[in-house]
Design a protein around this motif. Structure first.
Motif, mmCIF file in Angstrom:
data_model
loop_
_atom_site.group_PDB
_atom_site.id
_atom_site.type_symbol
_atom_site.label_atom_id
_atom_site.label_comp_id
_atom_site.label_asym_id
_atom_site.label_seq_id
_atom_site.Cartn_x
_atom_site.Cartn_y
_atom_site.Cartn_z
ATOM 1 N N GLY A 142 44.552 37.980 43.084
ATOM 2 C CA GLY A 142 43.302 37.607 44.065
ATOM 3 C C GLY A 142 43.065 38.550 45.191
ATOM 4 O O GLY A 142 41.720 38.727 45.283
ATOM 5 N N GLU A 143 44.182 38.936 45.546
ATOM 6 C CA GLU A 143 43.670 39.918 46.913
ATOM 7 C C GLU A 143 43.191 41.297 46.546
ATOM 8 O O GLU A 143 42.337 41.705 47.372
ATOM 9 N N LYS A 144 43.523 41.645 45.365
ATOM 10 C CA LYS A 144 43.083 42.911 44.908
ATOM 11 C C LYS A 144 41.367 42.559 44.381
ATOM 12 O O LYS A 144 40.621 43.436 44.805
ATOM 13 N N LYS A 145 41.179 41.488 43.929
ATOM 14 C CA LYS A 145 39.585 41.207 43.722
ATOM 15 C C LYS A 145 38.823 41.215 44.845
ATOM 16 O O LYS A 145 37.888 41.435 45.157
ATOM 17 N N LYS A 146 39.440 40.487 45.804
ATOM 18 C CA LYS A 146 38.857 40.347 47.277
ATOM 19 C C LYS A 146 38.499 41.559 47.925
ATOM 20 O O LYS A 146 37.449 41.977 48.311
ATOM 21 N N LEU A 147 39.606 42.638 47.816
ATOM 22 C CA LEU A 147 39.099 43.761 48.622
ATOM 23 C C LEU A 147 38.221 44.827 47.485
ATOM 24 O O LEU A 147 37.452 45.582 48.100
ATOM 25 N N GLU A 148 37.828 44.440 46.216
ATOM 26 C CA GLU A 148 37.018 44.950 45.523
ATOM 27 C C GLU A 148 35.807 44.479 46.124
ATOM 28 O O GLU A 148 34.755 45.227 46.128
ATOM 29 N N ALA A 149 35.433 43.350 46.295
ATOM 30 C CA ALA A 149 34.302 42.749 46.847
ATOM 31 C C ALA A 149 34.226 43.274 48.260
ATOM 32 O O ALA A 149 32.915 43.472 48.400
ATOM 33 N N ASP A 163 33.695 43.986 36.898
ATOM 34 C CA ASP A 163 34.572 43.971 35.658
ATOM 35 C C ASP A 163 35.578 42.709 35.813
ATOM 36 O O ASP A 163 36.711 43.025 36.368
ATOM 37 N N GLU A 164 35.270 41.660 35.394
ATOM 38 C CA GLU A 164 36.377 40.519 35.459
ATOM 39 C C GLU A 164 36.857 40.170 36.798
ATOM 40 O O GLU A 164 38.086 40.264 36.872
ATOM 41 N N ILE A 165 35.960 40.112 37.649
ATOM 42 C CA ILE A 165 36.402 39.817 39.044
ATOM 43 C C ILE A 165 36.916 38.433 39.228
ATOM 44 O O ILE A 165 37.648 38.289 40.211
ATOM 45 N N ASP A 166 37.034 37.740 38.174
ATOM 46 C CA ASP A 166 37.545 36.216 38.053
ATOM 47 C C ASP A 166 39.240 36.290 37.422
ATOM 48 O O ASP A 166 39.540 35.393 37.697
ATOM 49 N N THR A 167 39.322 37.305 36.731
ATOM 50 C CA THR A 167 40.871 37.383 36.096
ATOM 51 C C THR A 167 41.953 37.526 37.362
ATOM 52 O O THR A 167 42.063 38.123 38.339
ATOM 53 N N ASP A 172 39.699 28.518 44.346
ATOM 54 C CA ASP A 172 39.041 28.819 45.646
ATOM 55 C C ASP A 172 38.913 30.065 46.028
ATOM 56 O O ASP A 172 37.833 30.698 46.829
ATOM 57 N N ALA A 173 39.726 31.010 45.657
ATOM 58 C CA ALA A 173 39.227 32.459 45.782
ATOM 59 C C ALA A 173 37.987 32.880 45.069
ATOM 60 O O ALA A 173 37.440 33.868 45.603
ATOM 61 N N LEU A 174 37.685 32.419 44.066
ATOM 62 C CA LEU A 174 36.615 32.744 43.306
ATOM 63 C C LEU A 174 35.392 32.263 43.897
ATOM 64 O O LEU A 174 34.396 32.977 44.113
#
Length: 238
Positions: A142-149, A163-167, A172-174
């Motif tokens: 989740g932390e990695k995907k938040k940093l991508e955002a 690319d699969e930001i939900d994986t 809550d993070a989504l």
């Protein structure tokens, strides 16, 4: 905004995408769906210019009428194309601030950038201590995907692929990521969310759904198509 014409690509002489054509329009939100191995991530990589990809002679990726298929990824990025990683890489010795300072050199001064990174991190519920670590070093999914955002918002792309930001991301993070992107990205940004799950669609509310199977774009539709997939899966889509 971005138009794909007769796109066929191969990786190591294996054909992955077969004759895909589609027009992405300014400011629209798309969901690119399909079962695992259908070619979704390869399509994103082809748009971004992954060096392992070989394009067919007739393939075209048009931005403002210009075919960009021979441009390197950095030149495509300068045209406003952004791709988040399905599995973000660790960059030893490089913090997220240092990465963004280099990417945004001459566009924003370091002090202002530092303040924005901290503010956005707080909004995304990213612990400030993580900003001082090497990028993605020991971070949760989740932390990695938040940093991508966070990176996407600061880079201000015109065409953004997620690319699969939900994986690997909890509910809550989504929700946090979805709200953050909607709040801070320009209304003119074209958004493409790649997923094989319908969970993400509840938050991003795409205006159009694209379905891929075995390297081909087999169907497009509105919200009703996503609901059909949720009920019946991908097997009956053709």
């Amino acid at each position: 905004m971005l138009h794909i014409k007769n796109l066929s690509v191969s990786i190591e002489d294996k054909k992955i995408l077969d004759n895909i054509s589609f027009d992405f329009h300014v400011g629209k939100t798309y969901a690119l769906m399909g079962p695992n191995g259908s070619g979704k991530s390869t399509l994103a990589a082809a748009i971004m210019g992954h060096p392992q990809i070989t394009y067919s002679r007739v393939s075209k990726i048009l931005v403002s009428g210009k075919n960009i298929k021979n441009l390197s990824p950095d030149k495509r990025a300068k045209l406003g194309i952004f791709l988040s990683f399905q599995t973000p890489m660790t960059l030893p010795g490089v913090t997220v601030f240092e990465l963004l300072r280099l990417a945004l050199e001459k566009q924003i001064d370091p002090v202002t950038l530092h303040g924005r990174v901290k503010a956005y991190a707080k909004e995304l519920h990213i612990k400030e201590e993580l900003l001082k670590r090497s990028l993605n070093d020991g971070f949760s999914g989740g932390e990695k995907k938040k940093l991508e955002a966070l990176q996407a918002v600061l880079l201000k792309p015109q065409f953004a692929l997620f690319d699969e930001i939900d994986t690997g991301v909890d509910v809550d993070a989504l929700k946090t990521i979805s709200r953050f992107l909607k709040k801070h990205l320009s209304k003119k940004t074209t958004l493409v969310f790649i997923t094989h799950s319908t969970r993400l669609l509840r938050y991003i509310k795409p205006q159009e759904v694209l379905i891929m199977k075995v390297g081909r774009l087999v169907k497009t539709g509105k919200g009703a198509l996503a609901k059909k997939i949720e009920r019946e899966g991908f097997e009956k889509i053709s």
